[in-house]
Design a protein around this motif. Structure first.
Motif, PDB file in Angstrom:
ATOM      1  N   GLU A  79      -6.083  14.770  -7.730  1.00  9.27           N
ATOM      2  CA  GLU A  79      -6.759  13.462  -7.646  1.00  9.27           C
ATOM      3  C   GLU A  79      -5.746  12.325  -7.505  1.00  9.27           C
ATOM      4  OE1 GLU A  79      -9.482  12.993 -10.889  1.00  9.27           O
ATOM      5  OE2 GLU A  79     -10.421  14.930 -10.476  1.00  9.27           O
ATOM      6  N   LEU A  80      -4.675  12.440  -8.255  1.00  9.21           N
ATOM      7  CA  LEU A  80      -3.653  11.392  -8.176  1.00  9.21           C
ATOM      8  C   LEU A  80      -3.039  11.344  -6.772  1.00  9.21           C
ATOM      9  CD1 LEU A  80      -1.995   9.268  -9.798  1.00  9.21           C
ATOM     10  CD2 LEU A  80      -0.281  11.051 -10.149  1.00  9.21           C
ATOM     11  N   ALA A  81      -2.765  12.518  -6.223  1.00 15.16           N
ATOM     12  CA  ALA A  81      -2.169  12.569  -4.880  1.00 15.16           C
ATOM     13  C   ALA A  81      -3.085  11.906  -3.862  1.00 15.16           C
ATOM     14  CB  ALA A  81      -1.901  14.025  -4.489  1.00 15.16           C
ATOM     15  N   ARG A  82      -4.374  12.098  -4.026  1.00 16.98           N
ATOM     16  CA  ARG A  82      -5.329  11.477  -3.091  1.00 16.98           C
ATOM     17  C   ARG A  82      -5.349   9.955  -3.260  1.00 16.98           C
ATOM     18  NH1 ARG A  82      -9.922  15.706  -4.485  1.00 16.98           N
ATOM     19  NH2 ARG A  82      -9.330  17.398  -3.071  1.00 16.98           N
ATOM     20  N   ALA A  83      -5.016   9.497  -4.468  1.00 19.50           N
ATOM     21  CA  ALA A  83      -5.121   8.058  -4.752  1.00 19.50           C
ATOM     22  C   ALA A  83      -3.886   7.279  -4.314  1.00 19.50           C
ATOM     23  CB  ALA A  83      -5.333   7.856  -6.250  1.00 19.50           C
ATOM     24  N   VAL A  84      -2.815   7.981  -3.993  1.00 20.41           N
ATOM     25  CA  VAL A  84      -1.578   7.270  -3.648  1.00 20.41           C
ATOM     26  C   VAL A  84      -1.740   6.512  -2.334  1.00 20.41           C
ATOM     27  CG1 VAL A  84       0.837   7.540  -2.981  1.00 20.41           C
ATOM     28  CG2 VAL A  84      -0.087   8.889  -4.864  1.00 20.41           C
ATOM     29  N   ALA A  85      -1.439   5.232  -2.377  1.00 19.93           N
ATOM     30  CA  ALA A  85      -1.466   4.421  -1.156  1.00 19.93           C
ATOM     31  C   ALA A  85      -0.021   4.237  -0.703  1.00 19.93           C
ATOM     32  CB  ALA A  85      -2.120   3.084  -1.440  1.00 19.93           C
ATOM     33  N   TYR A  86       0.437   5.106   0.171  1.00 18.76           N
ATOM     34  CA  TYR A  86       1.825   5.021   0.639  1.00 18.76           C
ATOM     35  C   TYR A  86       1.996   3.802   1.544  1.00 18.76           C
ATOM     36  CZ  TYR A  86       2.270   9.952  -0.693  1.00 18.76           C
ATOM     37  OH  TYR A  86       2.291  11.133  -1.374  1.00 18.76           O
ATOM     38  N   ASP A 134       4.852   0.915  -9.299  1.00 14.40           N
ATOM     39  CA  ASP A 134       3.684   1.805  -9.312  1.00 14.40           C
ATOM     40  C   ASP A 134       2.490   1.092  -8.695  1.00 14.40           C
ATOM     41  OD1 ASP A 134       3.099  -0.028 -11.235  1.00 14.40           O
ATOM     42  OD2 ASP A 134       2.999   1.381 -12.896  1.00 14.40           O
ATOM     43  N   SER A 135       2.810   0.125  -7.838  1.00 18.87           N
ATOM     44  CA  SER A 135       1.726  -0.659  -7.240  1.00 18.87           C
ATOM     45  C   SER A 135       0.920   0.154  -6.236  1.00 18.87           C
ATOM     46  CB  SER A 135       2.299  -1.901  -6.554  1.00 18.87           C
ATOM     47  OG  SER A 135       3.214  -1.511  -5.568  1.00 18.87           O
ATOM     48  N   PHE A 136       1.431   1.341  -5.894  1.00 14.67           N
ATOM     49  CA  PHE A 136       0.679   2.161  -4.946  1.00 14.67           C
ATOM     50  C   PHE A 136      -0.468   2.894  -5.637  1.00 14.67           C
ATOM     51  CE2 PHE A 136       2.488   6.094  -6.408  1.00 14.67           C
ATOM     52  CZ  PHE A 136       3.742   5.737  -6.880  1.00 14.67           C
ATOM     53  N   LEU A 137      -0.596   2.688  -6.939  1.00 14.58           N
ATOM     54  CA  LEU A 137      -1.703   3.284  -7.686  1.00 14.58           C
ATOM     55  C   LEU A 137      -2.606   2.170  -8.190  1.00 14.58           C
ATOM     56  CD1 LEU A 137       0.384   5.931  -9.585  1.00 14.58           C
ATOM     57  CD2 LEU A 137      -1.199   6.359  -7.721  1.00 14.58           C
ATOM     58  N   SER A 138      -3.905   2.444  -8.209  1.00 14.36           N
ATOM     59  CA  SER A 138      -4.822   1.337  -8.465  1.00 14.36           C
ATOM     60  C   SER A 138      -5.333   1.260  -9.902  1.00 14.36           C
ATOM     61  CB  SER A 138      -6.009   1.417  -7.502  1.00 14.36           C
ATOM     62  OG  SER A 138      -6.646   2.674  -7.644  1.00 14.36           O
ATOM     63  N   SER A 139      -5.242   2.339 -10.663  1.00 16.35           N
ATOM     64  CA  SER A 139      -5.800   2.269 -12.017  1.00 16.35           C
ATOM     65  C   SER A 139      -4.733   2.542 -13.069  1.00 16.35           C
ATOM     66  CB  SER A 139      -6.939   3.280 -12.164  1.00 16.35           C
ATOM     67  OG  SER A 139      -6.408   4.584 -12.306  1.00 16.35           O
ATOM     68  N   ASP A 140      -4.996   2.065 -14.272  1.00 20.58           N
ATOM     69  CA  ASP A 140      -4.058   2.297 -15.369  1.00 20.58           C
ATOM     70  C   ASP A 140      -3.901   3.776 -15.654  1.00 20.58           C
ATOM     71  OD1 ASP A 140      -3.573  -0.338 -15.652  1.00 20.58           O
ATOM     72  OD2 ASP A 140      -4.967  -0.641 -17.317  1.00 20.58           O
ATOM     73  N   GLN A 141      -4.998   4.491 -15.561  1.00 13.09           N
ATOM     74  CA  GLN A 141      -4.943   5.931 -15.837  1.00 13.09           C
ATOM     75  C   GLN A 141      -4.006   6.631 -14.840  1.00 13.09           C
ATOM     76  OE1 GLN A 141      -8.587   8.121 -15.318  1.00 13.09           O
ATOM     77  NE2 GLN A 141      -8.018   9.587 -16.890  1.00 13.09           N
ATOM     78  N   GLN A 142      -4.119   6.222 -13.585  1.00 16.44           N
ATOM     79  CA  GLN A 142      -3.239   6.818 -12.570  1.00 16.44           C
ATOM     80  C   GLN A 142      -1.783   6.471 -12.851  1.00 16.44           C
ATOM     81  OE1 GLN A 142      -4.932   5.068  -9.083  1.00 16.44           O
ATOM     82  NE2 GLN A 142      -6.530   6.629  -8.868  1.00 16.44           N
ATOM     83  N   ARG A 143      -1.555   5.249 -13.248  1.00 15.78           N
ATOM     84  CA  ARG A 143      -0.169   4.837 -13.526  1.00 15.78           C
ATOM     85  C   ARG A 143       0.398   5.602 -14.725  1.00 15.78           C
ATOM     86  NH1 ARG A 143      -2.434  -0.454 -12.790  1.00 15.78           N
ATOM     87  NH2 ARG A 143      -2.148  -1.045 -10.626  1.00 15.78           N
ATOM     88  N   GLN A 144      -0.435   5.829 -15.706  1.00 12.16           N
ATOM     89  CA  GLN A 144       0.037   6.582 -16.882  1.00 12.16           C
ATOM     90  C   GLN A 144       0.316   8.042 -16.517  1.00 12.16           C
ATOM     91  OE1 GLN A 144      -3.157   5.676 -19.528  1.00 12.16           O
ATOM     92  NE2 GLN A 144      -2.335   3.675 -20.070  1.00 12.16           N
ATOM     93  N   ALA A 150      10.658  10.904   0.310  1.00  7.11           N
ATOM     94  CA  ALA A 150      11.664  10.012  -0.273  1.00  7.11           C
ATOM     95  C   ALA A 150      10.994   8.944  -1.127  1.00  7.11           C
ATOM     96  CB  ALA A 150      12.495   9.362   0.846  1.00  7.11           C
ATOM     97  N   TYR A 151       9.864   8.476  -0.678  1.00  6.09           N
ATOM     98  CA  TYR A 151       9.167   7.409  -1.415  1.00  6.09           C
ATOM     99  C   TYR A 151       8.693   7.901  -2.782  1.00  6.09           C
ATOM    100  CZ  TYR A 151       5.952   3.602  -2.435  1.00  6.09           C
ATOM    101  OH  TYR A 151       5.318   2.550  -3.035  1.00  6.09           O
ATOM    102  N   LEU A 152       8.216   9.123  -2.841  1.00  3.29           N
ATOM    103  CA  LEU A 152       7.757   9.657  -4.118  1.00  3.29           C
ATOM    104  C   LEU A 152       8.903   9.693  -5.134  1.00  3.29           C
ATOM    105  CD1 LEU A 152       5.510  12.571  -2.799  1.00  3.29           C
ATOM    106  CD2 LEU A 152       4.719  10.618  -4.154  1.00  3.29           C
ATOM    107  N   ILE A 153      10.081   9.982  -4.642  1.00  2.00           N
ATOM    108  CA  ILE A 153      11.234  10.084  -5.535  1.00  2.00           C
ATOM    109  C   ILE A 153      11.799   8.696  -5.863  1.00  2.00           C
ATOM    110  CG2 ILE A 153      13.607  10.960  -5.725  1.00  2.00           C
ATOM    111  CD1 ILE A 153      12.673  13.285  -3.861  1.00  2.00           C
ATOM    112  N   LEU A 154      11.871   7.841  -4.858  1.00  2.00           N
ATOM    113  CA  LEU A 154      12.567   6.560  -5.035  1.00  2.00           C
ATOM    114  C   LEU A 154      11.640   5.400  -5.395  1.00  2.00           C
ATOM    115  CD1 LEU A 154      14.867   7.004  -1.936  1.00  2.00           C
ATOM    116  CD2 LEU A 154      15.673   6.813  -4.288  1.00  2.00           C
ATOM    117  N   ARG A 155      10.386   5.490  -4.973  1.00  2.00           N
ATOM    118  CA  ARG A 155       9.389   4.455  -5.255  1.00  2.00           C
ATOM    119  C   ARG A 155       9.844   3.077  -4.751  1.00  2.00           C
ATOM    120  NH1 ARG A 155      10.398   7.359  -9.303  1.00  2.00           N
ATOM    121  NH2 ARG A 155      11.475   5.699 -10.434  1.00  2.00           N
TER     122      ARG A 155
END
Lengths: 197, 252
Positions: free
Chosen positions: B14-21, A114-124, A37-42
């Motif tokens: 890689e992205l899936a591994r980086a997710v901090a739920y 998208d705060s659960f991701l740490s880098s800009d590349q990941q967010r993009q 659910a979190y992946l979909i709703l964030r």
């Protein structure tokens, strides 16, 4: 030490009147339900609601659950549908305000978390995934983020197991197209300087 | 995933591994509480409960009215039946010797709703309405709220309200007062209410227990409400129950 019961045994116990046994299933799958659910709703609060509603609806429909089948994908199908419905509701609300102008009340659409991701590349990259159609996003979440086997993915998306591979391939291809056209800098640089793949 | 992966798939891994739920909540007690009665609504977070309670108190205090014993009994009669999407509450009886506060002045639909085209009413409510052909074309279409919106077809003396129960967003909340009669019945084979008699407050509530801002109305006209085909339906304004049921039959 008592061996752990499998899902079907627990479901049979619940249907036989042992309602407390359902907590065993909730404990077993609450993390994956919440994450789906979190992946979909964030949004963690909304994800909690969707996961909780999913368990309650699964309980209410338990008689339609086929013994011998895994409980997890059946539950995830319910949870992902609930989460998608929430997204569509939000989406309708946003469209309404864009189109009609919303003379009354104030609408503040929650920013994408998208705060659960740490880098800009990941967010993009995350943003690129968000630009895919629902079906593509869901199957990618199930496979790569929740690491479900293809058979379970088939149950969640309600398709024949034989179609999962091709749907994954199609979703991956669409993601590649989105990256190449809108986020080309995310592509890996091959030896020699060009992109590969 | 050990097979040959394209670069985009490797990026996904890689992205899936980086997710901090966020930490997954323990849902067992909440789910167990709702298993007691499958129809129990979702337990609300404390702040929502507080907000919902506050809204209810404000309404109750503001709308202190007399209510007849008959109305109370009528509500009690059909508590076990229920129309999905509709909640009816009886306004509190003021203490002896006190005067009830009058209900707010009735407002026009246009003051709480957004007038839109038929196309937009359908698009933004998500409702594909099946309206009674005998009424002809509605004079106007309205949207109430926005999360999502309720669909309203306005025929002048009569209105038809609809929203999808699948969204679980809205609950029509009726506060009935003195002289109101609520009759439970079957409408198109589904449980319904015929409400008539006096003034009542109708407001749109969210599933969070909070009133949707600006949706409160004082209603004088009779109304037939029922849930059918995943929709909450309300015909407001028919003069007789027979006329209301005939219109409902056209909407089947």
């Amino acid at each position: 030490m008592t061996p752990e019961r499998d899902d079907s045994e627990i479901v049979a116990a619940v249907l036989g009147g042992d309602r407390n046994a359902y907590a065993e299933l909730v404990g077993r799958y609450q993390q994956v339900a919440f994450r789906a659910a979190y992946l979909i709703l964030r949004d963690s609060g909304a994800a909690e609601d969707a996961a909780q509603d999913g368990f309650v609806r699964a309980y209410q429909s338990l008689r339609s659950f086929r013994g011998g089948e895994p409980f997890r994908p059946w539950l995830l199908r319910i949870v992902t549908n609930l989460a998608l419905n929430q997204v569509r509701s939000r989406s309708r609300r946003l469209r309404l305000f864009e189109r009609v102008g919303a003379a009354r009340g104030s609408l503040v659409e929650a920013p994408v978390d998208d705060s659960f991701l740490s880098s800009d590349q990941q967010r993009q990259l995350w943003q690129a995934i968000r630009e895919l159609p629902d079906d593509d996003r869901i199957i990618l979440y199930l496979r790569f983020f929740l690491e479900l086997p293809e058979k379970e993915i088939a149950t969640v998306i309600g398709k024949a197991p034989g179609t999962v591979k091709s749907r994954l391939h199609r979703a991956g291809g669409r993601l590649r197209t989105v990256i190449e056209t809108r986020y080309p800098w995310l592509q890996p640089v091959a030896e020699g300087g060009g992109s590969r793949g | 995933m050990a097979e040959e992966l394209g670069w985009e798939e490797n990026m996904l891994v890689e992205l899936a591994r980086a997710v901090a739920y966020p930490a997954a909540p323990d849902l067992r007690s909440m789910v167990a509480a709702r298993m007691v009665d499958p129809a129990t609504p979702a337990p609300q977070r404390p702040w929502r409960l507080a907000a919902g309670a506050l809204a209810a108190i404000v309404l109750a205090v503001a709308l202190t009215l007399f209510v007849s014993r008959e109305a109370r009994e009528a509500v009690a009669d059909f508590l076990g039946l229920g129309v999905q999407g509709e909640r009816i509450e009886v306004l509190p009886t003021p203490p002896a010797g006190t005067t009830a506060t009058p209900l707010p002045t009735p407002v026009l639909l246009g003051s709480i709703a957004q007038k839109v085209s038929r196309e937009d009413a359908i698009r933004f409510s998500g409702i594909q309405p099946k309206l009674p052909a005998s009424l002809g074309a509605p004079r106007d279409y309205f949207l109430v709220g926005s999360d999502p919106a309720l669909f309203v077809a306005d025929y002048g003396q009569l209105q038809i309200w609809e929203f999808s129960l699948a969204d679980e967003i809205f609950i029509g909340k009726g506060l009935i007062g003195g002289g109101d009669v609520v009759q439970s019945m079957m409408v198109n084979g589904k449980p319904g209410y015929w409400i008539k008699g006096g003034e009542r407050i109708v407001t749109v509530m969210g599933s969070d227990g909070k009133e949707r801002s600006g949706t409160q109305r004082t209603v004088l006209e009779p109304a037939l409400v029922w849930a059918e085909g995943g929709l909450y339906r309300r015909i407001e304004g028919p003069t007789t129950l027979e006329a209301a049921l005939a219109l409902a039959a056209e909407m089947r």
